[in-house]
Write a protein that holds these residues in place. Sequence first.
Motif, mmCIF file in Angstrom:
data_model
loop_
_atom_site.group_PDB
_atom_site.id
_atom_site.type_symbol
_atom_site.label_atom_id
_atom_site.label_comp_id
_atom_site.label_asym_id
_atom_site.label_seq_id
_atom_site.Cartn_x
_atom_site.Cartn_y
_atom_site.Cartn_z
ATOM 1 N N GLY A 237 0.993 19.321 4.806
ATOM 2 C CA GLY A 237 -0.211 18.735 4.239
ATOM 3 C C GLY A 237 0.118 17.532 3.383
ATOM 4 O O GLY A 237 1.153 17.501 2.714
ATOM 5 N N ILE A 238 -0.739 16.520 3.416
ATOM 6 C CA ILE A 238 -0.577 15.318 2.594
ATOM 7 C C ILE A 238 -1.779 15.224 1.675
ATOM 8 O O ILE A 238 -2.930 15.259 2.124
ATOM 9 N N ILE A 239 -1.512 15.119 0.377
ATOM 10 C CA ILE A 239 -2.593 15.055 -0.603
ATOM 11 C C ILE A 239 -2.386 13.859 -1.519
ATOM 12 O O ILE A 239 -1.303 13.264 -1.561
ATOM 13 N N GLY A 240 -3.416 13.519 -2.256
ATOM 14 C CA GLY A 240 -3.374 12.403 -3.188
ATOM 15 C C GLY A 240 -4.774 11.907 -3.453
ATOM 16 O O GLY A 240 -5.696 12.183 -2.678
ATOM 17 N N VAL A 241 -4.942 11.178 -4.533
ATOM 18 C CA VAL A 241 -6.265 10.648 -4.865
ATOM 19 C C VAL A 241 -6.647 9.571 -3.863
ATOM 20 O O VAL A 241 -5.813 9.075 -3.097
ATOM 21 N N ASN A 242 -7.919 9.194 -3.835
ATOM 22 C CA ASN A 242 -8.369 8.109 -2.959
ATOM 23 C C ASN A 242 -7.617 6.830 -3.300
ATOM 24 O O ASN A 242 -7.499 6.459 -4.476
ATOM 25 N N GLY A 243 -7.094 6.160 -2.270
ATOM 26 C CA GLY A 243 -6.334 4.933 -2.482
ATOM 27 C C GLY A 243 -4.845 5.162 -2.603
ATOM 28 O O GLY A 243 -4.079 4.202 -2.792
ATOM 29 N N ALA A 244 -4.400 6.414 -2.464
ATOM 30 C CA ALA A 244 -2.966 6.705 -2.579
ATOM 31 C C ALA A 244 -2.187 6.281 -1.345
ATOM 32 O O ALA A 244 -0.965 6.185 -1.391
ATOM 33 N N GLY A 245 -2.884 6.044 -0.222
ATOM 34 C CA GLY A 245 -2.213 5.598 0.993
ATOM 35 C C GLY A 245 -2.160 6.640 2.092
ATOM 36 O O GLY A 245 -1.475 6.451 3.102
ATOM 37 N N LYS A 246 -2.897 7.722 1.958
ATOM 38 C CA LYS A 246 -2.832 8.821 2.931
ATOM 39 C C LYS A 246 -3.284 8.375 4.315
ATOM 40 O O LYS A 246 -2.572 8.590 5.305
ATOM 41 N N SER A 247 -4.473 7.799 4.404
ATOM 42 C CA SER A 247 -5.012 7.408 5.709
ATOM 43 C C SER A 247 -4.180 6.301 6.344
ATOM 44 O O SER A 247 -3.987 6.281 7.564
ATOM 45 N N THR A 248 -3.673 5.381 5.531
ATOM 46 C CA THR A 248 -2.809 4.319 6.062
ATOM 47 C C THR A 248 -1.556 4.915 6.686
ATOM 48 O O THR A 248 -1.105 4.489 7.761
ATOM 49 N N LEU A 249 -0.990 5.917 6.035
ATOM 50 C CA LEU A 249 0.202 6.579 6.571
ATOM 51 C C LEU A 249 -0.092 7.225 7.920
ATOM 52 O O LEU A 249 0.685 7.082 8.870
ATOM 53 N N LEU B 277 2.834 14.992 -1.897
ATOM 54 C CA LEU B 277 1.882 14.325 -2.790
ATOM 55 C C LEU B 277 2.190 12.836 -2.834
ATOM 56 O O LEU B 277 3.311 12.434 -3.156
ATOM 57 N N LEU B 278 1.187 12.016 -2.492
ATOM 58 C CA LEU B 278 1.303 10.562 -2.592
ATOM 59 C C LEU B 278 0.597 10.084 -3.848
ATOM 60 O O LEU B 278 -0.503 10.543 -4.164
ATOM 61 N N ASP B 279 1.237 9.159 -4.552
ATOM 62 C CA ASP B 279 0.645 8.598 -5.765
ATOM 63 C C ASP B 279 1.009 7.125 -5.834
ATOM 64 O O ASP B 279 2.186 6.764 -5.854
ATOM 65 N N HIS B 280 -0.016 6.259 -5.844
ATOM 66 C CA HIS B 280 0.181 4.812 -5.879
ATOM 67 C C HIS B 280 1.134 4.346 -4.784
ATOM 68 O O HIS B 280 2.008 3.500 -5.000
ATOM 69 N N GLY B 281 0.973 4.912 -3.579
ATOM 70 C CA GLY B 281 1.736 4.457 -2.433
ATOM 71 C C GLY B 281 3.156 4.968 -2.348
ATOM 72 O O GLY B 281 3.921 4.528 -1.481
ATOM 73 N N ARG B 282 3.532 5.894 -3.210
ATOM 74 C CA ARG B 282 4.885 6.455 -3.181
ATOM 75 C C ARG B 282 4.816 7.980 -3.131
ATOM 76 O O ARG B 282 3.809 8.576 -3.512
ATOM 77 N N VAL C 104 0.838 -1.201 0.000
ATOM 78 C CA VAL C 104 0.000 0.000 0.000
ATOM 79 C C VAL C 104 0.871 1.249 0.000
ATOM 80 O O VAL C 104 0.537 2.251 -0.637
ATOM 81 N N LEU C 105 1.984 1.179 0.720
ATOM 82 C CA LEU C 105 2.944 2.272 0.783
ATOM 83 C C LEU C 105 4.341 1.710 0.664
ATOM 84 O O LEU C 105 4.626 0.612 1.183
ATOM 85 N N GLN C 106 5.252 2.445 0.017
ATOM 86 C CA GLN C 106 6.633 2.011 -0.117
ATOM 87 C C GLN C 106 7.579 3.201 -0.046
ATOM 88 O O GLN C 106 7.342 4.240 -0.679
ATOM 89 N N ASN C 107 8.624 3.023 0.766
ATOM 90 C CA ASN C 107 9.740 3.963 0.816
ATOM 91 C C ASN C 107 9.295 5.407 1.051
ATOM 92 O O ASN C 107 9.658 6.321 0.311
ATOM 93 N N ILE C 108 8.541 5.628 2.127
ATOM 94 C CA ILE C 108 8.085 6.970 2.483
ATOM 95 C C ILE C 108 9.015 7.549 3.544
ATOM 96 O O ILE C 108 9.198 6.946 4.607
ATOM 97 N N SER C 109 9.608 8.685 3.266
ATOM 98 C CA SER C 109 10.525 9.340 4.207
ATOM 99 C C SER C 109 10.274 10.845 4.202
ATOM 100 O O SER C 109 10.245 11.459 3.135
#
Length: 414
Positions: free
Chosen positions: A55-67, A217-222, A40-45
């Motif tokens: 602020g953290i943004i991204g489309v639904n499913g980008a992994g924001k809430s999981t983060l 900006l998160l996109d596809h878990g990155r 769901v998420l990879q290599n977030i630093s």
Amino acid sequence: MGEIRVSGVGKAYKQYPSRWARLREWTVPFIKPQHQLKWVLQNISFHVQPGEAVGIIGVNGAGKSTLLKMITGTTQPTTGDIQISGRVAALLELGMGFHPEFTGRQNVFMAGQLLGLHIDELHELMPEIEAFAEIGDYIDQPVRVYSSGMQMRLAFSVATARRPDVLIVDEALSVGDAYFQHKSADRIREFRKAGTTLLIVSHSRDAIQSICDRAILLDHGRMALQGSPEEVMDFYSAMLAEREQNTIRQERLANGKVRTVSGTGEAEVSDICLINEKGQRVELLEVGATATLEVSVSIKVDVPRLVLGFMIKDRLGQAIYGINTHRLHRSLENLAAGDSVKFRFTFPANIGKGNYSVATSLSRFDSHIDTNYEWRDFALIFHVINTRKPDFVGCTSLDAQLEIEQSSPSVVMG
């Protein structure tokens, strides 16, 4: 002071082809793994410094809430490390932790203790929590009879009853009515001034740009981009339009701003300028002066329908005014390759003094998300000064007219 450090974090969930595969993996020793990992998420630093708002943004499913759930400890990362210091208050899911059969007052005491508040503190804070939530007698009714907005009011009131070192807010704030959104935003700004570290997930451009120092900006878990709120939000808008395989590029301007340009390139802005009342191209306007925005467009391939829109934004990227030819019922149809079109929008510059930018959009319909020929941020930059009108505060000149009526009581002589 609160601080957040996220280092190489990833989150994966196990996916099994069937429930029997799950059972075999659990019960048969030394069997090879029966699952596949779904990342769901990879290599977030990233690092949020004390007192900073990100602020953290991204489309639904980008992994924001999981983060956010990993940062608050409600779920654990598969890889990487998260460090957070200070007292943390989090609003992740609407009414999370509320028991539907208990009253609002009872839930305040339960939720407050989960946030680290003592019973005596909660008794002391209860009147303030009630007053801020403004749900009246419902405070002593079961939460199951609450509307979503009422739950949000109470949850926010409890989470912010004491100023936290770190405040983490998910999109749940958007559930409240407009009045409470303004009220909660004011409290967040007060916390910011007092040194609270803020991490916020929102799809609202205004919220991100008015509150945050930086955006991710998160996109596809990155992590796709990290930078100033305006730069990241511009890229995010362009990314939404890229669903039809359009191109996105960013250019750094001489003033240090980053311009985002996206689109298919079937039509493009070839020239843009502001013209004053004397017909001169200018970069400086007086408050209230009549101005004309002239936009020249080149058609590269046959275009069945063309809509031109523009948006004036202030120095923080907040939208001041926007309009397009679709909303003015002046869209053009059946343009051929090689055609050129010149648009002129004339308006009084009734805006406050300061620096402004103009973004342009060429599309097929009202929104650039549907067939984006070209979206161009910072297509034009201009300045507004005020030497003719009374000095005023704000982004709009309303030219308020003043009338004063004064009367005095009659004096009776003895």
